[in-house]
Design a protein around this motif. Structure first.
Motif, PDB file in Angstrom:
ATOM      1  N   GLY A   1       0.456  -1.863   0.330  1.00 47.66           N
ATOM      2  CA  GLY A   1       0.100  -0.043  -0.113  1.00 47.66           C
ATOM      3  C   GLY A   1       1.022   1.146  -0.270  1.00 47.66           C
ATOM      4  O   GLY A   1      -0.163   2.821  -0.096  1.00 47.66           O
ATOM      5  N   GLU A   2       1.980   1.397  -0.288  1.00 47.18           N
ATOM      6  CA  GLU A   2       2.603   2.829   0.355  1.00 47.18           C
ATOM      7  C   GLU A   2       3.327   2.853  -1.597  1.00 47.18           C
ATOM      8  O   GLU A   2       3.203   2.603  -1.695  1.00 47.18           O
ATOM      9  CB  GLU A   2       4.274   2.254   0.606  1.00 47.18           C
ATOM     10  N   CYS A   3       3.402   3.913  -1.559  1.00 44.69           N
ATOM     11  CA  CYS A   3       3.940   5.276  -2.288  1.00 44.69           C
ATOM     12  C   CYS A   3       5.054   5.589  -2.610  1.00 44.69           C
ATOM     13  O   CYS A   3       5.513   6.213  -1.580  1.00 44.69           O
ATOM     14  CB  CYS A   3       2.901   6.662  -2.011  1.00 44.69           C
ATOM     15  N   VAL A   4       5.506   4.949  -3.171  1.00 43.45           N
ATOM     16  CA  VAL A   4       6.939   5.252  -3.686  1.00 43.45           C
ATOM     17  C   VAL A   4       7.247   6.074  -4.761  1.00 43.45           C
ATOM     18  O   VAL A   4       6.424   5.960  -6.184  1.00 43.45           O
ATOM     19  CB  VAL A   4       7.805   4.098  -4.377  1.00 43.45           C
ATOM     20  N   VAL A   5       9.050   6.699  -4.687  1.00 42.66           N
ATOM     21  CA  VAL A   5       9.447   7.739  -5.988  1.00 42.66           C
ATOM     22  C   VAL A   5      10.580   6.644  -6.138  1.00 42.66           C
ATOM     23  O   VAL A   5      10.833   6.880  -5.494  1.00 42.66           O
ATOM     24  CB  VAL A   5       9.358   8.728  -5.493  1.00 42.66           C
ATOM     25  N   ASP A   6      10.670   6.540  -6.968  1.00 43.23           N
ATOM     26  CA  ASP A   6      12.241   6.026  -8.058  1.00 43.23           C
ATOM     27  C   ASP A   6      13.182   6.862  -8.942  1.00 43.23           C
ATOM     28  O   ASP A   6      12.699   7.469 -10.253  1.00 43.23           O
ATOM     29  CB  ASP A   6      12.144   4.761  -8.332  1.00 43.23           C
TER      30      ASP A   6
ATOM     31  N   GLY B   1       5.224  16.045  -0.825  1.00 36.52           N
ATOM     32  CA  GLY B   1       4.598  14.433   0.497  1.00 36.52           C
ATOM     33  C   GLY B   1       3.365  14.171   0.156  1.00 36.52           C
ATOM     34  O   GLY B   1       2.980  13.020   1.051  1.00 36.52           O
ATOM     35  N   TRP B   2       4.087  13.884  -1.401  1.00 37.68           N
ATOM     36  CA  TRP B   2       3.109  12.267  -1.403  1.00 37.68           C
ATOM     37  C   TRP B   2       3.910  10.534  -1.288  1.00 37.68           C
ATOM     38  O   TRP B   2       3.197  10.250  -0.967  1.00 37.68           O
ATOM     39  CB  TRP B   2       3.164  12.631  -2.473  1.00 37.68           C
ATOM     40  N   ALA B   3       5.614  11.180  -0.316  1.00 41.14           N
ATOM     41  CA  ALA B   3       5.795   9.458  -1.088  1.00 41.14           C
ATOM     42  C   ALA B   3       6.012   8.851   0.617  1.00 41.14           C
ATOM     43  O   ALA B   3       5.931   9.862   1.431  1.00 41.14           O
ATOM     44  CB  ALA B   3       6.859   9.910  -1.726  1.00 41.14           C
ATOM     45  N   ASP B   4       5.810   7.829   0.503  1.00 39.72           N
ATOM     46  CA  ASP B   4       6.642   7.122   2.115  1.00 39.72           C
ATOM     47  C   ASP B   4       7.493   6.666   1.672  1.00 39.72           C
ATOM     48  O   ASP B   4       7.993   7.348   2.977  1.00 39.72           O
ATOM     49  CB  ASP B   4       5.423   5.869   2.152  1.00 39.72           C
ATOM     50  N   VAL B   5       7.691   6.384   0.787  1.00 37.05           N
ATOM     51  CA  VAL B   5       9.489   6.513   0.090  1.00 37.05           C
ATOM     52  C   VAL B   5      10.119   6.993  -0.895  1.00 37.05           C
ATOM     53  O   VAL B   5       9.575   7.054  -2.228  1.00 37.05           O
ATOM     54  CB  VAL B   5       9.599   4.609   0.502  1.00 37.05           C
ATOM     55  N   VAL B   6      11.124   7.695  -1.277  1.00 35.98           N
ATOM     56  CA  VAL B   6      11.604   7.573  -1.710  1.00 35.98           C
ATOM     57  C   VAL B   6      13.183   6.962  -2.382  1.00 35.98           C
ATOM     58  O   VAL B   6      14.244   7.089  -1.323  1.00 35.98           O
ATOM     59  CB  VAL B   6      12.124   9.406  -2.196  1.00 35.98           C
ATOM     60  N   MET B   7      13.586   5.773  -3.618  1.00 34.10           N
ATOM     61  CA  MET B   7      14.015   5.707  -3.848  1.00 34.10           C
ATOM     62  C   MET B   7      15.086   5.827  -4.599  1.00 34.10           C
ATOM     63  O   MET B   7      14.377   6.742  -5.905  1.00 34.10           O
ATOM     64  CB  MET B   7      13.995   3.666  -4.024  1.00 34.10           C
ATOM     65  N   ALA B   8      16.369   5.400  -5.362  1.00 32.03           N
ATOM     66  CA  ALA B   8      17.534   5.650  -6.274  1.00 32.03           C
ATOM     67  C   ALA B   8      18.623   4.443  -6.081  1.00 32.03           C
ATOM     68  O   ALA B   8      19.050   3.900  -5.262  1.00 32.03           O
ATOM     69  CB  ALA B   8      17.829   6.841  -5.693  1.00 32.03           C
TER      70      ALA B   8
ATOM     71  N   VAL C   1       9.185  15.431  -1.235  1.00 30.05           N
ATOM     72  CA  VAL C   1       8.181  14.619  -2.173  1.00 30.05           C
ATOM     73  C   VAL C   1       7.584  13.848  -0.975  1.00 30.05           C
ATOM     74  O   VAL C   1       6.483  13.305  -0.600  1.00 30.05           O
ATOM     75  CB  VAL C   1       8.798  14.482  -3.331  1.00 30.05           C
ATOM     76  N   LEU C   2       8.509  13.848   0.054  1.00 25.93           N
ATOM     77  CA  LEU C   2       8.296  12.968   1.197  1.00 25.93           C
ATOM     78  C   LEU C   2       7.431  13.397   2.115  1.00 25.93           C
ATOM     79  O   LEU C   2       7.219  14.314   1.912  1.00 25.93           O
ATOM     80  CB  LEU C   2       9.570  12.356   1.908  1.00 25.93           C
ATOM     81  N   ARG C   3       6.417  12.495   2.342  1.00 23.31           N
ATOM     82  CA  ARG C   3       4.919  12.656   3.192  1.00 23.31           C
ATOM     83  C   ARG C   3       6.575  12.935   4.616  1.00 23.31           C
ATOM     84  O   ARG C   3       8.123  12.365   5.489  1.00 23.31           O
ATOM     85  CB  ARG C   3       4.351  11.711   3.991  1.00 23.31           C
ATOM     86  N   PRO C   4       6.183  13.155   6.255  1.00 22.72           N
ATOM     87  CA  PRO C   4       6.742  13.780   7.090  1.00 22.72           C
ATOM     88  C   PRO C   4       7.188  12.214   7.588  1.00 22.72           C
ATOM     89  O   PRO C   4       6.033  11.645   7.697  1.00 22.72           O
ATOM     90  CB  PRO C   4       6.180  14.490   7.982  1.00 22.72           C
ATOM     91  N   GLY C   5       8.143  12.039   8.143  1.00 20.70           N
ATOM     92  CA  GLY C   5       8.994  10.308   8.832  1.00 20.70           C
ATOM     93  C   GLY C   5       9.545   9.331   7.651  1.00 20.70           C
ATOM     94  O   GLY C   5       9.259   8.278   7.516  1.00 20.70           O
ATOM     95  N   GLY C   6       8.812   9.965   6.036  1.00 19.33           N
ATOM     96  CA  GLY C   6       8.844   9.189   5.391  1.00 19.33           C
ATOM     97  C   GLY C   6      10.836   8.955   4.797  1.00 19.33           C
ATOM     98  O   GLY C   6      11.603   9.809   5.660  1.00 19.33           O
ATOM     99  N   ALA C   7      10.643   7.864   4.200  1.00 21.36           N
ATOM    100  CA  ALA C   7      12.237   7.265   4.185  1.00 21.36           C
ATOM    101  C   ALA C   7      12.763   7.792   2.749  1.00 21.36           C
ATOM    102  O   ALA C   7      12.579   7.520   1.893  1.00 21.36           O
ATOM    103  CB  ALA C   7      12.192   5.652   4.237  1.00 21.36           C
ATOM    104  N   LEU C   8      13.769   7.623   2.978  1.00 20.92           N
ATOM    105  CA  LEU C   8      14.793   8.013   1.770  1.00 20.92           C
ATOM    106  C   LEU C   8      15.768   7.023   1.572  1.00 20.92           C
ATOM    107  O   LEU C   8      16.107   6.169   3.385  1.00 20.92           O
ATOM    108  CB  LEU C   8      16.093   9.034   2.117  1.00 20.92           C
ATOM    109  N   ALA C   9      15.554   5.497   0.718  1.00 19.95           N
ATOM    110  CA  ALA C   9      16.734   4.784   0.646  1.00 19.95           C
ATOM    111  C   ALA C   9      16.828   4.873  -0.408  1.00 19.95           C
ATOM    112  O   ALA C   9      16.372   4.565  -1.659  1.00 19.95           O
ATOM    113  CB  ALA C   9      15.699   3.331   0.820  1.00 19.95           C
TER     114      ALA C   9
END
Length: 260
Positions: free
Chosen positions: A78-83, A145-152, A172-180
């Motif tokens: 269910g998470e929203c992710v940006v790559d 604030g759209w993403a739960d996780v941003v990855m690269a 683009v991360l929500r508060p508390g969101g993760a950059l992985a």
């Protein structure tokens, strides 16, 4: 410590060089590069074989990452992710299977041939919860604030203004969101005159930072809970191995969070 405020090369000149190289990775993935690609690389980096085997060749053959960016932060349903720098979509398709149809994955890339390839694969697979948008990661085309996780994966070392890219990831991360993310780290500093030459950045050396400098930069941008995973010998046996060994280049997974 390196000066993490410095932009050593002209950004658009570097983008043109990166587009040129990765256009070939998209259209002729078997051409031979200084790095590994495709299924061989995915196996070397420890991706789930069942997931990789479930994907068609066109989704995997142009994969050119450096490690699994989600090593330290597995995705949840269910998470929203940006790559960022999604290429032909390999990591997006892996993410789509993890988040399921209740989640959403957006890939961002600046190379049209990669975007075309990724979109075709997504359409053929019927993945309505995956989309690919053109753009640069210093100006991510995603709302605040759209993403739960941003990855690269192996992308930030190819960006001249890393501070701008990481600031955009935070936006683009929500508060508390993760950059992985996964990227290269240098054990030996590259001479300043080499860092200033944009053409040397596409060799996956000149744009890298040390582990300490990556961690420092993340903190300066405002990320907290910074974690660094173990080194990954991404380039062992690759055509460019000798040059990369000279600067003790290894990849690492990184994880940090946007404050709540």
């Amino acid at each position: 410590m390196a000066d993490t405020h410095q932009v050593a090369v002209e950004p658009e000149s570097l983008r043109a060089l990166v587009r040129g190289k990765y256009r070939v990775v998209a259209t002729d993935p078997g051409a031979g590069f200084h790095f590994h690609t495709g299924r061989v690389l995915a196996a070397k980096l420890g991706y789930d074989r069942a997931i990789v085997d479930s994907l068609p060749d066109r989704a995997v053959e142009s994969f050119a990452g450096v490690a699994d960016p989600l090593t330290l932060r597995p995705l949840l349903a269910g998470e929203c992710v940006v790559d960022l720098g999604s290429g032909a979509g390999f990591d997006c398709f892996v993410a789509a299977l993890r988040v399921g149809p209740g989640g959403h994955v957006i890939g961002i890339d600046m190379t049209s041939e990669m975007l075309d390839k990724a979109r075709t694969t997504a359409g053929q697979r019927g993945l309505a919860h995956v989309e690919f948008r053109p753009g640069i990661i210093e100006a991510i085309p995603v709302e605040d604030g759209w993403a739960d996780v941003v990855m690269a994966n192996g992308v930030l070392n190819l960006v001249a203004d890393k501070r701008a890219a990481l600031s955009e990831a935070s936006r683009v991360l929500r508060p508390g969101g993760a950059l992985a993310f996964a990227d290269i780290a240098l054990g030996k500093a590259v001479p300043a005159e080499c860092v200033a030459k944009a053409e040397l950045w596409t060799d996956c050396i000149a744009g890298g930072l040390s582990v300490a400098d990556w961690k420092q930069l993340l903190g300066e941008v405002g990320f907290i809970d910074r974690q660094i995973g173990p080194p990954v010998d991404t380039f062992g046996g690759a055509a460019g191995e000798a040059n990369l060994r000279a600067y003790q280049v290894f990849a690492h997974p990184f994880l940090a969070h946007k404050p709540r």
